[in-house]
Design a protein around this motif. Structure first.
Motif, PDB file in Angstrom:
ATOM      1  N   UNK A 187       3.372 -12.064 -14.162  1.00  0.00           N
ATOM      2  CA  UNK A 187       3.184 -11.634 -12.779  1.00  0.00           C
ATOM      3  C   UNK A 187       1.893 -12.159 -12.169  1.00  0.00           C
ATOM      4  N   UNK A 188       1.075 -12.804 -12.942  1.00  0.00           N
ATOM      5  CA  UNK A 188      -0.207 -13.286 -12.455  1.00  0.00           C
ATOM      6  C   UNK A 188      -0.011 -14.258 -11.290  1.00  0.00           C
ATOM      7  N   UNK A 189      -0.773 -14.036 -10.241  1.00  0.00           N
ATOM      8  CA  UNK A 189      -0.664 -14.848  -9.044  1.00  0.00           C
ATOM      9  C   UNK A 189       0.339 -14.330  -8.046  1.00  0.00           C
ATOM     10  N   UNK A 190       1.201 -13.398  -8.456  1.00  0.00           N
ATOM     11  CA  UNK A 190       2.202 -12.828  -7.561  1.00  0.00           C
ATOM     12  C   UNK A 190       1.947 -11.346  -7.276  1.00  0.00           C
ATOM     13  N   UNK A 191       1.455 -10.622  -8.270  1.00  0.00           N
ATOM     14  CA  UNK A 191       1.189  -9.192  -8.126  1.00  0.00           C
ATOM     15  C   UNK A 191      -0.306  -8.953  -7.980  1.00  0.00           C
ATOM     16  N   UNK A 192      -0.653  -7.939  -7.219  1.00  0.00           N
ATOM     17  CA  UNK A 192      -2.038  -7.544  -7.047  1.00  0.00           C
ATOM     18  C   UNK A 192      -2.150  -6.026  -7.145  1.00  0.00           C
ATOM     19  N   UNK A 193      -3.049  -5.556  -8.002  1.00  0.00           N
ATOM     20  CA  UNK A 193      -3.313  -4.129  -8.102  1.00  0.00           C
ATOM     21  C   UNK A 193      -4.662  -3.845  -7.448  1.00  0.00           C
ATOM     22  N   UNK A 194      -4.744  -2.735  -6.741  1.00  0.00           N
ATOM     23  CA  UNK A 194      -5.966  -2.394  -6.029  1.00  0.00           C
ATOM     24  C   UNK A 194      -6.096  -0.882  -5.912  1.00  0.00           C
ATOM     25  N   UNK A 238      -7.133   2.332  -3.443  1.00  0.00           N
ATOM     26  CA  UNK A 238      -7.329   2.844  -2.103  1.00  0.00           C
ATOM     27  C   UNK A 238      -8.142   4.125  -2.235  1.00  0.00           C
ATOM     28  N   UNK A 239      -9.441   4.018  -2.065  1.00  0.00           N
ATOM     29  CA  UNK A 239     -10.326   5.164  -2.262  1.00  0.00           C
ATOM     30  C   UNK A 239     -10.025   6.305  -1.301  1.00  0.00           C
ATOM     31  N   UNK A 240      -9.727   5.972  -0.056  1.00  0.00           N
ATOM     32  CA  UNK A 240      -9.492   7.002   0.945  1.00  0.00           C
ATOM     33  C   UNK A 240      -8.290   7.860   0.600  1.00  0.00           C
ATOM     34  N   UNK A 241      -7.278   7.274   0.009  1.00  0.00           N
ATOM     35  CA  UNK A 241      -6.060   7.996  -0.328  1.00  0.00           C
ATOM     36  C   UNK A 241      -5.987   8.373  -1.806  1.00  0.00           C
ATOM     37  N   UNK A 242      -7.023   8.034  -2.583  1.00  0.00           N
ATOM     38  CA  UNK A 242      -7.030   8.291  -4.020  1.00  0.00           C
ATOM     39  C   UNK A 242      -5.760   7.756  -4.663  1.00  0.00           C
ATOM     40  N   UNK A 243      -5.456   6.506  -4.350  1.00  0.00           N
ATOM     41  CA  UNK A 243      -4.190   5.912  -4.728  1.00  0.00           C
ATOM     42  C   UNK A 243      -4.405   4.508  -5.261  1.00  0.00           C
ATOM     43  N   UNK A 244      -3.590   4.146  -6.225  1.00  0.00           N
ATOM     44  CA  UNK A 244      -3.558   2.785  -6.741  1.00  0.00           C
ATOM     45  C   UNK A 244      -2.327   2.095  -6.180  1.00  0.00           C
ATOM     46  N   UNK A 245      -2.524   0.889  -5.675  1.00  0.00           N
ATOM     47  CA  UNK A 245      -1.464   0.138  -5.028  1.00  0.00           C
ATOM     48  C   UNK A 245      -1.101  -1.078  -5.871  1.00  0.00           C
ATOM     49  N   UNK A 246       0.189  -1.293  -6.031  1.00  0.00           N
ATOM     50  CA  UNK A 246       0.689  -2.524  -6.628  1.00  0.00           C
ATOM     51  C   UNK A 246       1.443  -3.287  -5.558  1.00  0.00           C
ATOM     52  N   UNK A 247       0.881  -4.408  -5.142  1.00  0.00           N
ATOM     53  CA  UNK A 247       1.521  -5.281  -4.176  1.00  0.00           C
ATOM     54  C   UNK A 247       2.241  -6.382  -4.938  1.00  0.00           C
ATOM     55  N   UNK A 248       3.554  -6.435  -4.790  1.00  0.00           N
ATOM     56  CA  UNK A 248       4.393  -7.398  -5.487  1.00  0.00           C
ATOM     57  C   UNK A 248       4.884  -8.419  -4.470  1.00  0.00           C
ATOM     58  N   UNK A 249       4.459  -9.649  -4.624  1.00  0.00           N
ATOM     59  CA  UNK A 249       4.855 -10.720  -3.724  1.00  0.00           C
ATOM     60  C   UNK A 249       5.689 -11.758  -4.452  1.00  0.00           C
ATOM     61  N   UNK A 250       6.515 -12.465  -3.676  1.00  0.00           N
ATOM     62  CA  UNK A 250       7.347 -13.531  -4.226  1.00  0.00           C
ATOM     63  C   UNK A 250       8.110 -13.060  -5.458  1.00  0.00           C
TER      64      UNK A 250
END
Length: 121
Positions: free
Chosen positions: A64-71, A73-85
């Motif tokens: 998934x390297x180069x396509x997925x991004x984990x980050x 969100x401090x304001x929402x106390x949430x971890x986001x996984x953005x899956x592209x392509x």
């Protein structure tokens, strides 16, 4: 009681994008690693990505390297996984996982219930 509250998932076309989120609830520490595993039918559960809560250090599986991004969100106390392509091999049940007092996600202490991602083509 610790819970990992997941959202996202569903049907997405190959080449499209999908966004998953995970919000820890009930933790007594802010020192942990959190990320996502996935499991497709007939296959084992494998680690996809991980991020440390304090340092923000990230790890990605080669697939998934180069396509997925984990980050974070401090304001929402949430971890986001953005899956592209996304590709057909990304179809799986995705599980949020949290490991206390670690910078890696190898041995999760808590699991989300899972959310299904289906890639159509």
């Amino acid at each position: 009681e610790v819970q990992l509250i997941e959202s996202g998932g569903g049907l997405v076309q190959a080449g499209g994008s999908m966004r998953l989120s995970c919000r820890p609830s009930g933790l007594t520490t802010n020192d942990y690693a959190i990320g996502w595993f996935r499991q497709a039918p007939g296959k084992g559960r494998t680690a996809v990505t991980c991020i440390s809560s304090i340092a923000g250090t990230t790890w990605y599986a080669d697939s998934v390297m180069g396509r997925f991004t984990i980050s974070r969100d401090r304001a929402e106390n949430t971890v986001i996984l953005q899956m592209n392509n996304v590709v057909s091999d990304d179809s799986a049940n995705y599980y949020c996982a949290l490991t206390k007092w670690q910078t890696g996600c190898d041995e999760p202490d808590y699991w989300g219930k899972g959310t299904l991602v289906t890639v159509s083509s």
